[in-house]
Design a protein around this motif. Structure first.
Motif, PDB file in Angstrom:
ATOM      1  N   ASP A 282      -2.330  -7.665   6.043  1.00 45.23           N
ATOM      2  CA  ASP A 282      -3.324  -7.989   5.017  1.00 45.23           C
ATOM      3  C   ASP A 282      -2.870  -9.180   4.192  1.00 45.23           C
ATOM      4  O   ASP A 282      -3.678 -10.036   3.815  1.00 45.23           O
ATOM      5  CB  ASP A 282      -3.528  -6.771   4.097  1.00 45.23           C
ATOM      6  CG  ASP A 282      -3.832  -5.510   4.879  1.00 45.23           C
ATOM      7  OD1 ASP A 282      -2.957  -4.629   4.929  1.00 45.23           O
ATOM      8  OD2 ASP A 282      -4.935  -5.415   5.446  1.00 45.23           O
TER       9      ASP A 282
ATOM     10  N   TYR B 225       0.765   4.033  -2.932  1.00 50.95           N
ATOM     11  CA  TYR B 225       0.372   5.419  -2.649  1.00 50.95           C
ATOM     12  C   TYR B 225       1.485   6.378  -3.052  1.00 50.95           C
ATOM     13  O   TYR B 225       1.234   7.450  -3.608  1.00 50.95           O
ATOM     14  CB  TYR B 225       0.065   5.601  -1.166  1.00 50.95           C
ATOM     15  CG  TYR B 225      -1.295   5.077  -0.728  1.00 50.95           C
ATOM     16  CD1 TYR B 225      -1.425   4.322   0.431  1.00 50.95           C
ATOM     17  CD2 TYR B 225      -2.437   5.335  -1.474  1.00 50.95           C
ATOM     18  CE1 TYR B 225      -2.652   3.844   0.851  1.00 50.95           C
ATOM     19  CE2 TYR B 225      -3.674   4.859  -1.059  1.00 50.95           C
ATOM     20  CZ  TYR B 225      -3.774   4.116   0.107  1.00 50.95           C
ATOM     21  OH  TYR B 225      -4.994   3.649   0.515  1.00 50.95           O
ATOM     22  N   GLU B 226       2.714   5.984  -2.766  1.00 46.03           N
ATOM     23  CA  GLU B 226       3.862   6.840  -3.095  1.00 46.03           C
ATOM     24  C   GLU B 226       3.924   7.095  -4.596  1.00 46.03           C
ATOM     25  O   GLU B 226       4.307   8.171  -5.042  1.00 46.03           O
ATOM     26  CB  GLU B 226       5.145   6.152  -2.632  1.00 46.03           C
ATOM     27  CG  GLU B 226       6.394   7.008  -2.713  1.00 46.03           C
ATOM     28  CD  GLU B 226       7.600   6.240  -2.209  1.00 46.03           C
ATOM     29  OE1 GLU B 226       7.539   5.730  -1.073  1.00 46.03           O
ATOM     30  OE2 GLU B 226       8.585   6.136  -2.957  1.00 46.03           O
TER      31      GLU B 226
ATOM     32  N   ASP C 212       0.818  -1.220   0.000  1.00 42.07           N
ATOM     33  CA  ASP C 212       0.000   0.000   0.000  1.00 42.07           C
ATOM     34  C   ASP C 212       0.851   1.270   0.000  1.00 42.07           C
ATOM     35  O   ASP C 212       0.625   2.175  -0.806  1.00 42.07           O
ATOM     36  CB  ASP C 212      -1.019   0.004   1.149  1.00 42.07           C
ATOM     37  CG  ASP C 212      -0.429  -0.207   2.537  1.00 42.07           C
ATOM     38  OD1 ASP C 212      -1.208  -0.323   3.493  1.00 42.07           O
ATOM     39  OD2 ASP C 212       0.813  -0.265   2.666  1.00 42.07           O
ATOM     40  N   GLN C 213       1.865   1.319   0.853  1.00 39.68           N
ATOM     41  CA  GLN C 213       2.695   2.530   0.889  1.00 39.68           C
ATOM     42  C   GLN C 213       3.378   2.780  -0.444  1.00 39.68           C
ATOM     43  O   GLN C 213       3.456   3.910  -0.918  1.00 39.68           O
ATOM     44  CB  GLN C 213       3.763   2.414   1.982  1.00 39.68           C
ATOM     45  CG  GLN C 213       3.257   2.736   3.363  1.00 39.68           C
ATOM     46  CD  GLN C 213       4.385   2.951   4.355  1.00 39.68           C
ATOM     47  OE1 GLN C 213       5.343   3.677   4.074  1.00 39.68           O
ATOM     48  NE2 GLN C 213       4.268   2.312   5.500  1.00 39.68           N
TER      49      GLN C 213
ATOM     50  N   ALA D 152      -2.405   3.559  -6.477  1.00 41.28           N
ATOM     51  CA  ALA D 152      -3.205   2.668  -5.628  1.00 41.28           C
ATOM     52  C   ALA D 152      -4.606   2.443  -6.185  1.00 41.28           C
ATOM     53  O   ALA D 152      -5.188   1.375  -6.012  1.00 41.28           O
ATOM     54  CB  ALA D 152      -3.285   3.232  -4.208  1.00 41.28           C
ATOM     55  N   ASP D 153      -5.164   3.455  -6.836  1.00 38.86           N
ATOM     56  CA  ASP D 153      -6.525   3.333  -7.380  1.00 38.86           C
ATOM     57  C   ASP D 153      -6.502   3.072  -8.882  1.00 38.86           C
ATOM     58  O   ASP D 153      -7.509   3.262  -9.565  1.00 38.86           O
ATOM     59  CB  ASP D 153      -7.326   4.601  -7.072  1.00 38.86           C
ATOM     60  CG  ASP D 153      -6.659   5.858  -7.601  1.00 38.86           C
ATOM     61  OD1 ASP D 153      -7.312   6.911  -7.632  1.00 38.86           O
ATOM     62  OD2 ASP D 153      -5.467   5.792  -7.982  1.00 38.86           O
TER      63      ASP D 153
ATOM     64  N   ILE E 214      -4.434  -3.572  -2.394  1.00 41.34           N
ATOM     65  CA  ILE E 214      -3.181  -3.115  -1.798  1.00 41.34           C
ATOM     66  C   ILE E 214      -3.256  -3.412  -0.305  1.00 41.34           C
ATOM     67  O   ILE E 214      -4.341  -3.562   0.259  1.00 41.34           O
ATOM     68  CB  ILE E 214      -2.927  -1.614  -2.018  1.00 41.34           C
ATOM     69  CG1 ILE E 214      -4.032  -0.769  -1.386  1.00 41.34           C
ATOM     70  CG2 ILE E 214      -2.778  -1.310  -3.497  1.00 41.34           C
ATOM     71  CD1 ILE E 214      -3.705   0.724  -1.353  1.00 41.34           C
TER      72      ILE E 214
ATOM     73  N   GLU F 257       1.261   6.908  -6.521  1.00 42.55           N
ATOM     74  CA  GLU F 257      -0.082   7.384  -6.904  1.00 42.55           C
ATOM     75  C   GLU F 257      -0.730   6.438  -7.915  1.00 42.55           C
ATOM     76  O   GLU F 257      -1.370   6.872  -8.870  1.00 42.55           O
ATOM     77  CB  GLU F 257      -0.021   8.824  -7.417  1.00 42.55           C
ATOM     78  CG  GLU F 257       0.465   9.789  -6.339  1.00 42.55           C
ATOM     79  CD  GLU F 257       0.410  11.243  -6.731  1.00 42.55           C
ATOM     80  OE1 GLU F 257      -0.571  11.656  -7.370  1.00 42.55           O
ATOM     81  OE2 GLU F 257       1.355  11.973  -6.401  1.00 42.55           O
TER      82      GLU F 257
END
Lengths: 112, 134
Positions: free
Chosen positions: A96, A77-78, A73-74, A82-83, A91, A80
């Protein structure tokens, strides 16, 4: 033997080890071990983005064989992204990942 | 300034998820503020506790402690920024939708992590109301 792969390094592990070795072997049912999951760190996560050709092949195999694919996940996100991952690819972090693998825990976790 | 001389609350600058996460990490080790709310627990071992400082009926300080989930911490940080300068009544109106809209980079499967910071803030504000009415 059940294995899970962590793609943690930037040594062409995705384009080469996954792309030219693991993935074709899985597609041909001759990998030699049952892969239960793959987790991706850092730039390796780009393979999980929607338009990535290697990712699309990987997702098809993962769906057919019940292989968990998950991005850090990190790291996502870093970057950009994730979506922007392939449909159904989550993620997460270690809790998890282990929770997702708890139903079919690997005998070996292999870091590439 | 609006017509009655109060400063309008500026919307926080739009940041990425990782920027909110990194700002949240900077709160590590900071002492809690006087109004400490209860620890709210969610699935997967996640937990959040908000502490607040109220001055003249407005929130002038907010800190939180939360389990180290990137998404959760980012939502907590966004919420902490959104409530600055609000009254408790105004803060109670913030909901998960506001947090989800504020962090568009979070995939839909993780939108549910916005619920826990809201619950923790609600609990802290409820505790404040209970103490005020004593």
């Amino acid at each position: 033997m059940k294995v899970a792969y962590l793609f943690a390094t930037s040594r062409h592990t995705v384009s080469y080890v996954l792309g030219r070795m693991i993935l074709p072997q899985l597609e041909e049912d001759r990998h030699g071990a049952e892969v239960v999951g793959m987790f991706f760190f850092e730039d390796n996560n780009y393979v999980l983005t929607r338009d990535n050709p290697l990712g699309k092949r990987l997702k098809a195999v993962a769906d057919a064989k019940g292989i968990l694919l998950m991005g850090c996940d990190q790291c996502c996100y870093e970057r950009e992204i994730a979506d922007q991952l392939l449909e159904g690819v989550p993620i997460g972090c270690f809790p998890d990942l282990y929770a997702a693998l708890s139903g079919s825990p690997p005998d070996q976790v292999i870091t590439l | 300034m609006n017509g009655i001389g109060h400063k309008r609350q500026r919307a926080p600058k739009r940041r990425t998820v990782i920027e909110y996460f990194e700002r949240a990490l900077q709160r590590s080790g900071r002492p809690q503020l006087p109004l400490i709310g209860p620890l709210e627990r969610g699935p997967g071992g996640l937990a959040v506790c908000f502490s607040l400082n109220l001055v003249a009926g407005r929130i002038r300080g907010a800190e939180f402690k939360a389990t180290t989930c990137t998404t959760l911490l980012a939502y907590c940080e966004l919420l902490a920024e959104l409530i600055m300068g609000l009254t408790p009544t105004e803060a109670r109106r913030l909901d998960t939708g506001r947090l989800i809209d504020g962090l568009p980079g979070v995939p839909p499967t993780l939108h549910n992590r916005a619920g826990l910071p809201i619950a923790a803030l609600t609990s802290a504000l409820a505790q404040h109301s209970a103490e005020e009415s004593k």
